[in-house]
Design a protein around this motif. Structure first.
Motif, PDB file in Angstrom:
ATOM      1  N   ALA A  98       0.839  -1.201   0.000  1.00 60.22           N
ATOM      2  CA  ALA A  98       0.000   0.000   0.000  1.00 60.22           C
ATOM      3  C   ALA A  98       0.870   1.245   0.000  1.00 60.22           C
ATOM      4  N   TRP A  99       1.939   1.201   0.793  1.00 61.03           N
ATOM      5  CA  TRP A  99       2.841   2.360   0.817  1.00 61.03           C
ATOM      6  C   TRP A  99       3.429   2.584  -0.564  1.00 61.03           C
ATOM      7  N   VAL A 100       3.917   1.479  -1.135  1.00 64.93           N
ATOM      8  CA  VAL A 100       4.597   1.611  -2.429  1.00 64.93           C
ATOM      9  C   VAL A 100       3.627   2.139  -3.487  1.00 64.93           C
ATOM     10  N   ALA A 101       2.408   1.597  -3.496  1.00 69.61           N
ATOM     11  CA  ALA A 101       1.455   2.032  -4.512  1.00 69.61           C
ATOM     12  C   ALA A 101       1.132   3.508  -4.346  1.00 69.61           C
ATOM     13  N   LEU A 102       0.862   3.904  -3.101  1.00 65.20           N
ATOM     14  CA  LEU A 102       0.558   5.318  -2.845  1.00 65.20           C
ATOM     15  C   LEU A 102       1.764   6.193  -3.177  1.00 65.20           C
ATOM     16  N   ALA A 103       2.927   5.712  -2.744  1.00 64.75           N
ATOM     17  CA  ALA A 103       4.140   6.503  -2.956  1.00 64.75           C
ATOM     18  C   ALA A 103       4.411   6.653  -4.445  1.00 64.75           C
ATOM     19  N   PHE A 104       4.166   5.599  -5.189  1.00 65.71           N
ATOM     20  CA  PHE A 104       4.413   5.650  -6.628  1.00 65.71           C
ATOM     21  C   PHE A 104       3.554   6.741  -7.265  1.00 65.71           C
ATOM     22  N   LEU A 105       2.297   6.739  -6.909  1.00 62.65           N
ATOM     23  CA  LEU A 105       1.399   7.709  -7.524  1.00 62.65           C
ATOM     24  C   LEU A 105       1.695   9.136  -7.069  1.00 62.65           C
ATOM     25  N   PHE A 106       1.861   9.282  -5.756  1.00 59.10           N
ATOM     26  CA  PHE A 106       2.037  10.634  -5.238  1.00 59.10           C
ATOM     27  C   PHE A 106       3.424  11.175  -5.545  1.00 59.10           C
ATOM     28  N   SER A 107       4.437  10.313  -5.459  1.00 59.36           N
ATOM     29  CA  SER A 107       5.789  10.825  -5.674  1.00 59.36           C
ATOM     30  C   SER A 107       5.910  11.365  -7.086  1.00 59.36           C
ATOM     31  N   ALA A 108       5.131  10.809  -7.994  1.00 56.79           N
ATOM     32  CA  ALA A 108       5.167  11.316  -9.360  1.00 56.79           C
ATOM     33  C   ALA A 108       4.814  12.796  -9.360  1.00 56.79           C
ATOM     34  N   VAL A 109       3.754  13.117  -8.637  1.00 56.35           N
ATOM     35  CA  VAL A 109       3.328  14.510  -8.575  1.00 56.35           C
ATOM     36  C   VAL A 109       4.404  15.371  -7.933  1.00 56.35           C
ATOM     37  N   TYR A 110       4.977  14.837  -6.830  1.00 55.55           N
ATOM     38  CA  TYR A 110       5.968  15.625  -6.114  1.00 55.55           C
ATOM     39  C   TYR A 110       7.252  15.771  -6.904  1.00 55.55           C
ATOM     40  N   ALA A 111       7.598  14.730  -7.661  1.00 50.34           N
ATOM     41  CA  ALA A 111       8.814  14.826  -8.462  1.00 50.34           C
ATOM     42  C   ALA A 111       8.664  15.947  -9.477  1.00 50.34           C
ATOM     43  N   ARG A 112       7.504  16.019 -10.109  1.00 46.36           N
ATOM     44  CA  ARG A 112       7.275  17.077 -11.084  1.00 46.36           C
ATOM     45  C   ARG A 112       7.332  18.438 -10.442  1.00 46.36           C
ATOM     46  N   LEU A 113       6.620  18.521  -9.339  1.00 42.17           N
ATOM     47  CA  LEU A 113       6.523  19.807  -8.663  1.00 42.17           C
ATOM     48  C   LEU A 113       7.886  20.266  -8.159  1.00 42.17           C
ATOM     49  N   SER A 114       8.593  19.345  -7.504  1.00 42.58           N
ATOM     50  CA  SER A 114       9.840  19.792  -6.888  1.00 42.58           C
ATOM     51  C   SER A 114      10.899  20.031  -7.949  1.00 42.58           C
ATOM     52  N   ARG A 115      10.814  19.337  -9.051  1.00 47.06           N
ATOM     53  CA  ARG A 115      11.760  19.608 -10.129  1.00 47.06           C
ATOM     54  C   ARG A 115      11.566  21.046 -10.623  1.00 47.06           C
ATOM     55  N   ALA A 116      10.317  21.390 -10.869  1.00 45.12           N
ATOM     56  CA  ALA A 116      10.046  22.735 -11.359  1.00 45.12           C
ATOM     57  C   ALA A 116      10.464  23.777 -10.329  1.00 45.12           C
ATOM     58  N   GLN A 117      10.133  23.499  -9.042  1.00 52.33           N
ATOM     59  CA  GLN A 117      10.481  24.439  -7.984  1.00 52.33           C
ATOM     60  C   GLN A 117      11.980  24.614  -7.890  1.00 52.33           C
ATOM     61  N   MET A 118      12.664  23.483  -7.958  1.00 51.91           N
ATOM     62  CA  MET A 118      14.114  23.511  -7.795  1.00 51.91           C
ATOM     63  C   MET A 118      14.743  24.280  -8.950  1.00 51.91           C
ATOM     64  N   LEU A 119      14.237  24.038 -10.145  1.00 51.62           N
ATOM     65  CA  LEU A 119      14.787  24.757 -11.293  1.00 51.62           C
ATOM     66  C   LEU A 119      14.616  26.254 -11.091  1.00 51.62           C
ATOM     67  N   GLU A 120      13.450  26.611 -10.581  1.00 55.75           N
ATOM     68  CA  GLU A 120      13.191  28.023 -10.355  1.00 55.75           C
ATOM     69  C   GLU A 120      14.143  28.581  -9.299  1.00 55.75           C
ATOM     70  N   THR A 121      14.307  27.803  -8.234  1.00 51.79           N
ATOM     71  CA  THR A 121      15.147  28.282  -7.147  1.00 51.79           C
ATOM     72  C   THR A 121      16.614  28.357  -7.559  1.00 51.79           C
ATOM     73  N   LEU A 122      17.045  27.383  -8.361  1.00 52.92           N
ATOM     74  CA  LEU A 122      18.447  27.388  -8.760  1.00 52.92           C
ATOM     75  C   LEU A 122      18.784  28.649  -9.538  1.00 52.92           C
ATOM     76  N   ALA A 123      17.765  29.218 -10.155  1.00 52.54           N
ATOM     77  CA  ALA A 123      18.001  30.449 -10.904  1.00 52.54           C
ATOM     78  C   ALA A 123      18.009  31.663  -9.993  1.00 52.54           C
ATOM     79  N   GLU A 124      17.760  31.455  -8.702  1.00 51.29           N
ATOM     80  CA  GLU A 124      17.716  32.589  -7.781  1.00 51.29           C
ATOM     81  C   GLU A 124      19.122  33.093  -7.498  1.00 51.29           C
ATOM     82  N   ASP A 125      19.196  34.378  -7.233  1.00 51.94           N
ATOM     83  CA  ASP A 125      20.495  34.984  -6.966  1.00 51.94           C
ATOM     84  C   ASP A 125      21.163  34.400  -5.736  1.00 51.94           C
ATOM     85  N   PHE A 126      20.357  34.071  -4.708  1.00 46.74           N
ATOM     86  CA  PHE A 126      21.017  33.667  -3.471  1.00 46.74           C
ATOM     87  C   PHE A 126      21.726  32.326  -3.602  1.00 46.74           C
TER      88      PHE A 126
END
Lengths: 328, 337, 576, 349, 333
Positions: free
Chosen positions: A198-226
């Motif tokens: 159950a964990w794996v199935a849930l994690a598989f589905l949800f992590s997909a969403v988080y991977a997309r989101l955090s990739r985009a966020q990270m790309l945005e942040t990496l472009a930050e001056d700080f």
């Protein structure tokens, strides 16, 4: 901040009040007769009527509602057929299961927690990790595989993934037991092996969403001056990205994670159904099917509380992460 | 001078904010009692550092912000509280140019649509058709009229700013508020736009309220200049007065801080202001500049200096201890230590 | 590159496809004795009621026997037990007035449990009955069981707070369906209901206004279990019953687990049916039928002495049936749960239409739709074969042409109501398709599964057809035909006679047969069954459930009881 | 102004080329730039957006993504070539030998960490043995040195609690934590008000005297350069078009682009009624740099097509010592054109 | 890594900002056309677009396919079902006649039921997506632009809607609504059930779009082009629908294209729980719900609908992703 929090708490209370009203109203619109369901072979109209009176179903709606809500805060007397006085927080006595609803929750809540908490740790770790690494290695094979993974995951249905996982790991390879719930305190190993799919199935589905989101966020942040500043100070990549970029990138993820986890705690109906585990979600579904008002009310209220609280926790977390919020 | 085109009296804008852990209400006194006039065909320069209220003032002049107090008279009519419909005919004479050439144009509209928008909104059907009118305007601002069907993203910053100017001109206004119109542009392009505005002013007899932080550009474009500090005009006067004979210590400090290429090789008497501009949430009592002023005395903290004119001059200054008349803020050639 | 991930996913799928494709599915012999006919009687020899129970071959004492089940048992209080799992669990911790000796193959004898004999019909008119309590029977605290405690147990079943259990004895004593208004238990805790007396500590006496020859049968239900008044904890007794049987409930985590340990005060010599081999019984709740079956197929160390209560999941029937080794660990017996398509005769008064309905149903298709012949056995009679005196007949052999000709060109438009659970929907689809082939026009109305139960029990319900099942509380036609088809019992709601048939001639027959001696009744019920079908056709018999349960490799002695058709544990043992 | 030609420059950049690959094509951000810089001197790099000035400085810092960027040429810092250094080696130099100040101090400081923490972090990265207390003391000293009042209170505050000028002071303090020999300031005052700009420029000059570091000051504002720089490098379209001392470039600019820049800037002096002389057209795209001299499409004096549109002019020395310019116009013509046509307008009197 | 991003930004060569001297006389390339060009260059998006289109055509042409295939979705083939109620033969009874085999128990043809299921599913998903998007746009724009108490109320309603457990309410609303509109003897028509499902999705689903639009509007309303319109005397309608709306199409289109697969999944989930479409109407969720328990004995029954729904959702997601990249090239790469 304090003012903001108070406002959030007040709004949350208002939300809860509205949710309780809606849930209560919903029950009385349901074309079901919980009392009739309760009698098996030997019913007669008089007895049914008496049970209805006993359960208070003949009282004015407002009295029923206030009675129920009062029970949550100060407890109430349910009558001898329902086990007498029910201490606060009294969630009522289940018509169909013949026990106090709080007892039902004591049983099913650990199940849902056992599914959701490890799964969310897994999906957050996996999703954010994947997203971060794939942002740092943008354009590489790893990145593309991660994107492929997340798109596949986001396109899968939980019951399908669950079914396939069971076919592979339980029935074919026979390396895992059939999904089931054992208390963590009784047998941690069995607890884990029974829920891991159950964990794996849930994690598989949800992590997909988080991977997309955090990739985009990270790309945005990496472009930050700080982040550039951190590198310019001579910090290593791992430190510059791990500390400086990650912390900033994580904020919007916290919001979504909070709501997702809050929502999942309110019931993982599909997961529970797929893996045949009896948790909060299925209890709620059965309560609606049986028209079991106290259980409906309690499940709806509890899942709403999870979401409302998650919302407030997210706001607090924001303040912990971002001093600008804390001090404004 | 003729009757003023625009008369501003006591213009004030306070923003309500919440602050602190308790969220107590406070007000940011962004603009605090401005008085000035703008005459037809002339430019009033509005200079000051960030946070001095110049942009807020500009927004209020075109009624994008509601003033907290004071009055704005345009062409002799009080427009301070006019409703949208009543404002409409006046809008045609009162337009604004924005700072950011990227955000001021709707990226999903063609140039033609952008420039024609004021016409459309006001239901004006010019003789010869909208398209012809727009193309005339494009030509007027130095753009190719054939660019009618193109989108803003296809243009450079300078060209976009020209589109913004064309839009402001669409209704043939009498007064344009230009809010930092060149500060987002490259230096070589700034001059193009400033020249364009000057040409247009000459050609169309436009009046401008020219808002900028760059003193040199303001000097180049404005006959009269108002210097603002923390929501107040501290000095207002003709260009020559302000730049050659500044009387307010702040104006002097400001001028001396400008790194001027023309001053290369000359040792200047620099006035170093210490510290930053105080927050308008809680401006200093009395004279607001006193916290950074080297001439400040006790009276400055207790009494707010009024904006007063020297006799026989249009130059007004709000200072208890203004510079003596005739002190020229020329680059002083002194031998460096 | 995205496509690569998809390829990988595809690879996993292909693997599983390959796994699934390697075997061919063929027809197999189910090996269920569906024509088994029950036989039995009420013991006349008091020796039959004496202990100890006959030893089971190969059985050994000791071990822990585990039962896994999806949901908790609704009631543990013997007076409130009425579910199958409750009925078959109660014998572990409670003893009743009478009980069944059962070989698991339909041969049953009613014997005395606490009573020395299965009751004495004092005046031979079935109105006065006496039971003598055995010597040496004790509660879990060692105190002796007398007729007082048995009587108190019956008395408390009048308490409306303690509803849920059977009501036969209460109704007979009160001579009124609303028995709890005739005698208020709460107000009269120290006295006994009318007609019930305990002349001495050994004797329990029932006096009825009307003859009730079935009392020995009714007394076999757990509601006759004894309880000392001092131990009555009201609704709390559900969580911690006070034991009179061979085991006592020592730990009850409601809905999760129950642990039974030996009751040292139980004496095997007093008990004719319970062997009580295992040291402990454990009930675990949670896994559904599928999960239970999968665990038992795996036969892991902890599941070897385990039985899956909910049976082999229909999705796994093929897998289990295809493996002789697994089949060896299953029990497959027909049960008394008989399914029928009830016809609301108030709405379908035309006999020829009801007969056409009977002709139109193809039972082999029904069996497939219901999960195959290891799950159900086709039935053409109202009474299942497990009823004493059963005789097989088929009044309306399936024949579409015959159905059409019986309809004679009519196209009756009927509404079939089904519950919204998925199993029922398949059956509904099957019924609809069968009936429409014969010329009916069927509308399927889906209503919530649970409310269907009580909605069709309302007299003026608006539907024509519904799927019903009935399992009698004892294997007598008396517990089936009059209950389901006596029109005089029809009330506004809560009816069992869901066909709402009311035929004077048949009603009279019910009265006649009911007054006969129980032994003489059996063949009469079978005749009446056929007559009802031929003359009234109030329902289409469909099938009887087949109990197909699986257990671990160390389980022995479990049998499917002939009365309820569920696993019984009185002879269960753990192989050592 | 003394120019110590004998000692080798601390920073020597030779034929630096920086190229990025993007979806739209290769960006030639820097295309053959060379210059040297001694310790104790300030080089102003001037140019419009897209001229390659920031990219040059980032190349010196080694802050480009190696996967997408191609850097050729040599960047010698204290004799050591930085081009081709691994990130690990480069990391040791960053912040210690060469430090950087960015344009927008608010976004360049991490919003979630206290100022003190960010200062200490940079120090401890390069002083492995330093204790927390030592690092803190160093940070407090530096905050005090850059003119931040009450440093120990400010130490534990967050960047958003500082004003713009104070933030830039913090950035400067941060860059000085490890006594860098080279300080790169990328438009350090563009986001600031003039009065604050003056403070910061003064501070930088003071600090340079004190620490004797080399400073690269990147700006689009010739006025700023004229005030604080010793040398000027004018960039256009990724190339250096003029290089010389401030006096050389301000008094006798040789490149038409430099002329254009000077003529288009309004001044506080001169006749405000005279129109500015803007450079026509727009800055070039670095993906599609005009052939030959990148400035030729905008140049009023270009000799087309040959040689201006065909050949890239070399940065060659003019008569004056060390003054170099990249222009095809013959030097006499440049000088006469400047004195006759340009010098009297605009600012350069 | 995005340090080159820093580099390129600093160098001012952001692709959208490259100054191009427009060629005279040509019609400009609108942002929409540019996006379309980018989309066409994205092979994954185009392939998934075609697959998406294929599924849509398949669903639309279901009756035609039934005609060609010769089997109705309700026809039973119980003679091909063994007495253990599984289909006879290999892999769930796959044969030339029954391409995807037969359902256990009732013995209906899986292929034709999938084709019809596709139809149901796509219809529900697109309608729900349309409705929620429309609702979300209106409420989001109003809430974002007007702000103040209207925004407060709408935001609270969003929070409230999010706090309601969707499945529980869906479970309760479906029978309540059907009982309200249909008599006890009336069969609930499939379109009605579908309508209720769409309504349910709309009731709970608009919050996402509304939040998105609200956020966008809040960032847009401070843009100077909006102020320019106000300064010219534009009314509310003009600002909301002429100025703001055109700038919202990109996020709206993306959220719509990602909502469709979401509702495909959601519809299947509701039907999986027995709330939505019920047997005998062909539907993915119902099929998967039943097939799940046959995972061991008849895996084909799980795999065929599972793979089809996966491919369908994947195609929509990939296309939606491509659309996002095309409309907002800075978002993800």
């Amino acid at each position: 901040m304090l003012r903001f929090l108070i406002k959030r708490l007040l709004l949350g209370t208002l939300t809860m009040f509205a949710v309780s009203l809606v849930a209560f109203g919903m029950f009385f619109m349901l074309p079901r007769d919980a009392v009739a369901t309760m009698c098996v072979k030997n019913c007669n109209p008089e007895r049914l009527e008496r049970v209805r009176v006993e359960l208070g179903l003949k009282d004015p709606l407002i009295d029923q509602y206030t009675g129920y809500m009062k029970g949550i805060f100060v407890g109430r007397d349910l009558g001898s057929a329902q086990g007498g006085f029910c201490d606060a927080p009294c969630l009522g006595y289940s018509y169909t299961s013949s026990e106090e609803v709080s007892d039902i929750f004591a049983r099913v809540l650990p199940v849902t927690l056992s599914i959701v908490i490890p799964a969310s740790v897994l999906w957050l770790g996996l999703g954010i990790g994947l997203g971060m690494i794939s942002a740092l290695r943008r354009g590489t094979v790893f990145d593309r595989l991660a994107i492929g993974f997340s798109l596949t995951g986001a396109s899968m249905q939980l019951y399908f993934v669950g079914g396939m996982l069971m076919i592979i790991f339980v029935y074919t390879l026979k390396i895992l037991p059939v999904p089931h719930y054992t208390s963590l305190w009784d047998d941690p190993l069995d607890w884990a092996s029974g829920l891991v799919l159950a964990w794996v199935a849930l994690a598989f589905l949800f992590s997909a969403v988080y991977a997309r989101l955090s990739r985009a966020q990270m790309l945005e942040t990496l472009a930050e001056d700080f982040v550039r500043t951190a590198r310019a100070k001579g910090l290593s990549k791992s430190r510059a990205y791990g500390r400086h970029a990650l912390r900033a990138a994580i904020t919007p993820i916290v919001t979504i994670a909070g709501l997702d986890i809050g929502g999942a705690l309110g019931g993982t109906v599909i997961t529970e159904t797929t893996f045949g585990i009896q948790g909060l979600g299925r209890t709620a579904v059965e309560a609606v099917r049986l028209g079991d008002l106290p259980t409906i009310m309690a499940t709806v209220l509890i899942s709403a509380v999870f979401i409302v609280v998650a919302n407030i926790v997210v706001d607090l977390l924001y303040a912990v992460i971002d001093p600008r919020v804390r001090l404004s | 001078m003729s009757e003023a085109l625009l008369r501003v009296r006591g213009l004030t804008k306070h923003f309500a904010v919440r602050q602190g852990a308790t969220g107590a209400k406070a007000s940011v006194r962004a603009v605090d009692g401005l008085d000035f006039d703008v005459h037809a065909g002339e430019t009033l320069g509005l200079v000051g550092e960030s946070g001095c209220g110049k942009t807020t003032t500009g927004r209020m002049l075109v009624r994008l912000l509601e003033p907290t107090a004071g009055s704005i008279e345009f062409q002799g009519r009080d427009i301070t509280t006019l409703g949208r419909r009543a404002m409409r005919p006046l809008r045609q004479d009162l337009q604004i140019i924005f700072q950011d050439p990227y955000s001021s144009l709707n990226p999903r509209h063609t140039v033609g649509k952008i420039v024609a928008m004021p016409l459309e909104v006001n239901g004006i059907k010019p003789a010869g058709g909208v398209k012809q009118r727009v193309q005339e305007l494009l030509e007027l601002v130095g753009l190719n009229p054939e660019h009618y069907n193109r989108f803003p993203h296809e243009f450079s910053g300078g060209q976009r700013q020209r589109i913004g100017i064309a839009r402001a001109l669409a209704l043939r206004p009498k007064l344009i508020v230009a809010d930092e119109p060149v500060s987002a542009l490259d230096v070589s392009i700034q001059a193009q736009v400033v020249n364009l505005l000057r040409d247009l002013q000459r050609e169309l007899d436009l009046a401008f309220v020219f808002i900028a932080h760059d003193l040199a550009i303001v000097r180049h474009f404005s006959r009269r200049v108002a210097v603002m500090y923390l929501g107040k005009v501290v000095e207002i006067g003709d260009r020559a007065d302000i730049y050659e004979r500044p009387r307010h210590p702040y104006t002097r400090a400001l001028l001396s801080a400008v790194p001027d290429v023309a001053a290369f090789g000359e040792q200047r008497q620099r006035i170093r202001l210490t510290g930053d501009v105080p927050t308008p949430l809680n401006p200093p009592s009395g004279c607001r500049f006193r916290t950074r002023c080297w001439k400040a005395q006790d009276v400055c903290a207790t009494e707010e200096p009024p904006l007063v004119a020297r006799e026989g001059s249009a130059q007004q200054v709000a200072c208890h201890f203004p510079e003596a008349v005739g002190v020229v803020n020329e680059h002083v050639s002194e031998v460096a230590a | 590159m995205r496509s690569r991930a998809i390829l990988a996913a595809g690879g996993v799928l292909a693997l599983t496809v390959a796994l699934g494709a390697c075997s061919e599915n063929k027809n197999t012999d189910s090996d269920v004795d569906t024509d088994r006919v029950a036989s039995g009687a009420i013991a006349t020899d008091p020796k039959d009621s004496m202990g100890p129970a006959k030893a089971v071959e190969g059985a050994a004492k000791g071990g822990t026997f585990t039962v896994i089940r999806q949901t908790k048992i609704s009631h543990m209080d013997p007076q409130r037990v009425y579910s199958f799992v409750g009925l078959n669990t109660a014998p572990l911790y409670a003893r009743f007035l009478t009980t069944w000796k059962d070989d698991g193959k339909g041969n049953v004898t009613l014997v005395g449990d606490l009573a020395e004999t299965p009751g004495v019909n004092v005046n031979k008119d079935c109105k006065v009955w006496e039971f003598k309590i055995k010597d040496g029977v004790k509660f879990e605290d060692g105190s002796a069981i007398t007729s007082k405690e048995v009587a108190y147990g019956i008395a408390r079943s009048f308490d409306p707070d303690l509803a849920g259990g059977p009501t036969y004895i209460q109704e007979w004593l009160a001579n009124d369906a609303a028995f709890d208004t005739k005698w208020d238990f709460k107000a009269n805790k120290t006295s006994l209901p009318p007609g019930l007396t305990t002349p001495d500590a050994k004797t329990l006496r029932f006096e009825f206004a009307k003859p009730h020859c079935d009392l020995p049968f009714a007394a076999s239900l757990p509601a006759t279990a004894p309880l000392p008044p001092a131990k009555d904890t009201g609704v709390e007794l559900d969580n911690k019953p006070f034991s009179s049987g061979p085991y006592k409930l020592v730990k009850n985590t409601v809905g999760v687990e129950m642990l039974f340990e030996r009751n040292e005060h139980w004496d095997a010599n007093t008990d004719p049916v319970r062997n009580a081999y295992p040291d402990k019984f454990v009930y675990k709740f949670g896994p559904n039928a599928e999960a239970q079956t999968n665990r038992l197929i795996a036969d892991g160390a902890e599941d070897q002495a385990t039985l899956g209560w909910n049976g082999v999941d229909s999705s796994l029937v093929a897998k289990v049936a295809g493996d002789a080794g697994l089949m060896g660990r299953t029990l497959r017996e027909p049960t008394p749960s008989a399914w029928r398509l009830s016809i609301n005769t108030q709405r379908v008064p035309d006999l020829s239409v009801r007969q056409a309905l009977n002709y139109a149903i193809d039972r082999s298709g029904m069996v497939k739709a219901a999960g195959g012949d290891l799950k159900v056995a086709p039935l053409t009679t109202l009474m299942p074969p497990s009823t004493l005196g059963f005789k097989k007949f088929d009044a309306y052999p399936a024949d579409i042409e015959k159905a059409k000709s019986t309809l004679a060109g009519k196209t009756p438009e009927l509404v079939l109501v089904i519950g919204d659970d998925s199993g029922a929907q398949e059956l509904g689809t099957q019924v609809k398709n069968d009936l429409e082939k014969a010329g009916f026009k069927i509308t399927i109305k889906v209503i919530p599964a649970d409310s269907k139960l009580d909605e069709t029990k309302k007299k003026d319900n608006p539907w024509d057809l519904y799927l019903d099942s009935w399992a009698a509380d004892w294997p007598s036609g008396a517990a089936l035909l009059p209950v389901l088809f006596d029109g005089r019992t029809i009330k506004a709601e809560g009816n069992s006679n869901t066909s709402y048939i009311n035929n004077d001639a048949i009603n009279a027959e019910f009265d006649r047969v009911l007054a006969l001696d129980p032994a003489a009744q059996a063949p009469e019920w079978a005749k009446l069954d056929e007559r009802i079908m031929k003359e009234l056709a109030p329902a289409v018999p469909l099938y009887a459930d087949v109990m197909f349960v699986m257990h671990g490799s160390k389980v022995g002695g479990v049998y499917i009881d002939s009365i309820f058709g569920y696993p019984a544990f009185t002879r269960a043992f753990v192989k050592q | 102004m003394t120019h110590d030609a004998a000692s080798p420059p601390y920073l020597q950049v030779d034929d630096l080329r920086v190229r990025f690959s993007t979806a739209d094509g290769e960006v030639r951000a820097v295309d053959g730039v060379s210059f040297g810089l001694q310790r104790g001197r300030t080089l102003g790099i001037v140019g419009e957006s897209g001229s390659g000035k920031s990219v040059t400085s980032l190349a010196v810092m080694g802050l480009h993504d190696p996967a997408r960027t191609r850097i050729t040429g040599a960047i010698k810092l204290g004799g050591r070539d930085l081009v081709g250094l691994s990130d690990g080696e480069m990391r040791k130099l960053r912040g210690r030998d060469v430090a950087m100040i960015f344009q927008d101090p608010l976004s360049a400081l991490h919003p979630f960490y206290t100022v003190g923490r960010q200062l200490v972090e940079g120090y401890r990265t390069h002083h492995a043995g330093a204790s927390k207390a030592q690092a803190r003391q160093r940070a407090l000293d530096m905050l005090d040195r850059v003119g931040i009042p009450q440093p120990d209170r400010r130490f534990s505050q967050y960047p958003h609690e500082f004003s713009g000028g104070m933030r830039q002071r913090v950035m400067i303090a941060m860059s000085l934590m490890n006594d860098p020999a080279l300080l790169i300031a990328d438009e350090p005052t563009t986001a600031l008000d003039v009065t604050v700009q003056a403070q910061i420029l003064d501070l930088l000059a003071d600090l340079q005297r004190e620490f004797h570091s080399a400073i690269i000051l990147i700006t689009h504002d010739l006025g700023v350069v004229s005030q604080v720089a010793d040398e000027v490098l004018v960039m256009y379209g990724g190339r250096a078009v003029e290089h010389g001392t401030v006096a050389q470039v301000m008094r006798g600019p040789q490149h038409p682009y430099t002329w254009g820049l000077l003529a288009s800037i309004p001044s506080l002096h001169g006749d405000p009624e005279v129109d500015l002389k803007p450079i026509k057209g727009n800055p070039p795209s670095l993906i599609n740099v005009p052939s030959g001299c990148a400035f030729h499409p905008r140049c009023a004096y270009a000799m087309k097509p040959e040689p201006c549109a065909a050949q890239v002019p070399q940065l060659l020395a003019v008569q004056a010592d060390g003054h170099r310019v990249a222009c095809h116009l013959p030097e006499p013509q440049r000088i006469s054109t400047y004195t006759d046509e340009i010098a009297h307008v605009g600012v350069a009197q | 890594m995005s340090l080159s991003q820093i580099g390129t930004d600093a160098a001012g060569v952001d692709a959208t900002a490259v100054p191009v001297a427009p060629q005279p006389g040509m019609v400009g390339r609108s942002p929409g056309r540019l996006a379309w060009a980018r989309l066409r260059a994205n092979r994954t998006a185009m392939v998934s677009g075609w697959i998406m289109l294929f599924f849509i055509v398949l669903g639309l042409a279901a009756p035609l396919i039934e005609l060609l295939y010769g089997i109705s979705p309700f026809e039973q083939f119980q003679d091909k079902i063994a007495n253990n109620s599984l289909p006879l033969g290999y892999f769930g009874g796959v044969s030339g006649e029954h391409w995807f085999g037969l359902e256990p128990q009732l013995g209906r043809d899986i292929f034709i039921r999938l084709v019809y299921g596709l139809r149901t599913s796509l219809f529900i998903a697109t309608s729900a997506a349309l409705l929620t998007t429309a609702l979300g746009i209106v409420l989001g724009i109003v809430s974002g632009y007007l702000g103040g108490w209207i925004d407060g109320v709408i935001s609270w309603v969003i929070d409230f809607a999010l706090a309601l457990p969707f499945l529980i309410f869906a479970l309760a609303i479906m029978p309540t609504v059907t009982a309200r509109f249909y008599g006890p003897r009336d069969e609930i028509p499939v379109p009605f059930r579908i309508g209720v499902m769409i309504f349910l999705f709309a009731l709970f689903g608009w919050t996402g779009t509304a939040r998105l639009v609200r956020g966008q509007v809040i960032s847009l309303r401070e843009r100077e082009f909006v102020e320019a319109a106000r300064a010219s005397g534009a009314g509310l309608f003009h600002i909301l629908f002429r100025q703001l709306l055109p700038n919202l199409w990109a996020p709206i289109l993306v959220s719509f294209s990602l909502a469709v697969p979401g509702y495909i999944t959601g519809e299947a989930a509701l039907s999986f729980l027995g709330i939505g479409v019920v047997d005998p109407t062909p539907d993915f969720g119902v099929m998967i719900n039943k097939s799940l328990s046959y995972a061991q004995t008849d895996p084909a029954y799980l795999i065929f609908p599972g793979v089809v729904i996966f491919l369908l959702v994947l195609a929509f997601n990939l296309f939606g992703d491509g659309l996002r990249d095309a409309l907002d090239p800075k978002s993800s790469r």
